[in-house]
Design a protein around this motif. Structure first.
Motif, short mmCIF file in Angstrom:
data_model
loop_
_atom_site.label_atom_id
_atom_site.label_comp_id
_atom_site.label_asym_id
_atom_site.label_seq_id
_atom_site.Cartn_x
_atom_site.Cartn_y
_atom_site.Cartn_z
N ARG A 25 0.85 -1.19 0.00
CA ARG A 25 0.00 0.00 0.00
C ARG A 25 0.89 1.24 0.00
NH1 ARG A 25 -3.54 -0.07 5.05
NH2 ARG A 25 -1.71 -1.02 5.99
N ILE A 26 0.34 2.31 -0.57
CA ILE A 26 1.07 3.58 -0.54
C ILE A 26 0.10 4.70 -0.18
CG2 ILE A 26 0.81 4.14 -3.00
CD1 ILE A 26 3.97 4.96 -2.63
N MET A 31 5.10 -2.98 9.53
CA MET A 31 3.86 -2.74 8.77
C MET A 31 3.99 -1.47 7.93
SD MET A 31 0.75 -3.27 7.80
CE MET A 31 -0.01 -4.56 8.81
N TYR A 32 4.56 -0.43 8.50
CA TYR A 32 4.67 0.87 7.82
C TYR A 32 6.14 1.18 7.55
CZ TYR A 32 -0.04 1.04 9.67
OH TYR A 32 -1.34 0.71 9.98
N ALA A 75 3.03 0.81 3.14
CA ALA A 75 2.66 -0.18 4.16
C ALA A 75 2.42 -1.53 3.53
CB ALA A 75 1.40 0.28 4.89
N GLU A 76 2.52 -2.54 4.37
CA GLU A 76 2.12 -3.89 3.97
C GLU A 76 0.62 -3.92 3.73
OE1 GLU A 76 4.27 -6.99 4.06
OE2 GLU A 76 5.56 -5.26 3.66
N VAL A 77 0.16 -4.90 2.98
CA VAL A 77 -1.27 -5.13 2.83
C VAL A 77 -1.72 -5.93 4.04
CG1 VAL A 77 -3.06 -6.20 1.43
CG2 VAL A 77 -1.09 -5.11 0.32
N PRO A 78 -2.65 -5.39 4.83
CA PRO A 78 -3.08 -6.10 6.04
C PRO A 78 -3.99 -7.27 5.70
CG PRO A 78 -4.41 -4.16 5.74
CD PRO A 78 -3.40 -4.16 4.62
N GLU A 79 -4.27 -8.05 6.71
CA GLU A 79 -5.17 -9.17 6.53
C GLU A 79 -6.42 -8.96 7.37
OE1 GLU A 79 -3.27 -13.12 6.71
OE2 GLU A 79 -1.49 -11.99 7.20
N PRO A 80 -7.30 -8.09 6.94
CA PRO A 80 -8.52 -7.87 7.72
C PRO A 80 -9.33 -9.16 7.79
CG PRO A 80 -8.71 -6.85 5.57
CD PRO A 80 -7.29 -7.31 5.71
#
Ligand SMILES: [Ca+2]
Ligand SMILES: [Ca+2]
Length: 322
Positions: free
Chosen positions: A58-59, A160-161, A297-302
């Motif tokens: 992500r940006i 993460m960021y 950022a990393e792509v989170p895993e919601p």
């Protein structure tokens, strides 16, 4: 099997990553703020040069603003300073709340990113030794085992960021799905025009002078949306890359890359800082009045996305059995 990648792949197949930007929240009370991100896919990359990425990421949609910077400073409670002492303690030159944070050194940006991580329970991206808030707080590099990969010793693999690498930043700004464009405009035939911050229309560029009158950075997002949902990657202020200028020179004092040009760059100027090919550079403790940064950022895993993806996999399996 990497569950995260699998979930992301399924999400891509389902078109779920083509959703509008989502925001992550930081800080508390009066110092709470959001950062909006868009997701950039690892699939389809340039054949060479900059912009080749291995992972989805992500940006930030916008450059970090003075307002966000101030809230970070208030939340941190110690000065975002360090070694070399007193070399990076200047206040912003441009003071509007919604203009990009400026006179921010790479080291300051790194401490901002580290706080995004630590304040949300994640691993700091950048390694500092010594005591934060004092002049012995110095950048170091991670070991190979700790680092994101063998050619990036700045970033911790579990953060993460982080600050975007030059490849991540260039792809987010200029990749149109087929090639890197010269400009980050949505249609490559678009002209770069002087923007209208009040209506949010226009490109915020001008081909024979400054982008704004009087000249200076504009409120982030007041111009035109770029190729992949960002604003102001081109122009407004130059942005710090995580990457060293001379790869793989990972010394703490090595020059870092600056990208994207600023409010004084236009289509008709000799210095084509807005173009996808253009690389700036500066010493990491430099505080430039026309440079700031945005966060990646990393792509989170919601949970909902994971459940949806798992549900879809189950559906696919059932269909195959039927
Ligand atoms: Ca500063
Ligand atoms: Ca910019």
């Amino acid at each position: 099997m990497n569950i995260s990648r699998t979930v992301t792949s399924v999400a891509v197949l389902l078109g779920l990553l083509a959703v509008p930007a989502l925001a992550d929240s930081f800080g508390t009370g009066a110092n709470q703020f959001d950062i909006e991100f868009v997701t950039i896919s690892r699939t389809s990359n340039p054949g060479g040069g900059y912009g080749i990425v291995r992972n989805d990421y992500r940006i930030g949609v916008y450059e970090i603003t003075n307002n966000q910077w101030d809230k970070f400073k208030a939340s941190l409670s110690v000065a975002a300073t360090g070694d070399p002492s007193s070399a990076y303690n200047s206040d912003p030159y441009w003071t509007g709340a919604n203009v990009p944070a400026n006179r921010v050194s790479w080291y300051e940006a790194a401490q901002f990113v580290n706080w995004l991580n630590t304040s949300t329970g994640h691993q700091p991206a950048y390694k500092f030794t010594g005591t934060q808030g004092t002049d012995n707080y110095a950048l170091d590099t991670w070991t190979l085992a700790e680092a994101d990969n063998a050619t990036n010793l700045y970033r911790h693999k579990n953060a993460m960021y982080y600050l975007p690498s030059e490849d991540e930043w260039v792809k987010a700004g200029y990749w149109n799905g087929t090639r890197l464009q010269y400009w980050a405009t949505r249609d490559w035939t678009d002209s770069l025009l002087q923007g209208d911050g009040a209506s949010g229309s226009g490109w915020n560029y001008y081909d024979r002078g400054y982008a704004t009158d009087p000249h200076g950075p504009w409120d982030v997002g007041s111009g035109s949306e770029e190729l992949n949902g960002t604003y102001d990657m081109m122009g407004n202020v130059w942005e710090w890359m995580e990457s060293p200028y001379s790869d793989p020179d990972y010394g703490p004092g090595s020059d870092r890359v600056l990208r994207g040009g600023s409010y004084y760059d236009g289509a008709g100027l000799a210095d084509l800082g807005l173009g996808s090919h253009h690389r700036g550079r500066s010493y990491p403790c430099d505080e430039l009045y026309n440079a700031g940064f945005r966060v990646a950022a990393e792509v989170p895993e919601p949970a909902s996305l994971s459940l949806l993806a798992i549900g879809s996999l189950a559906l696919i399996k059932r269909r195959r059995r039927a």
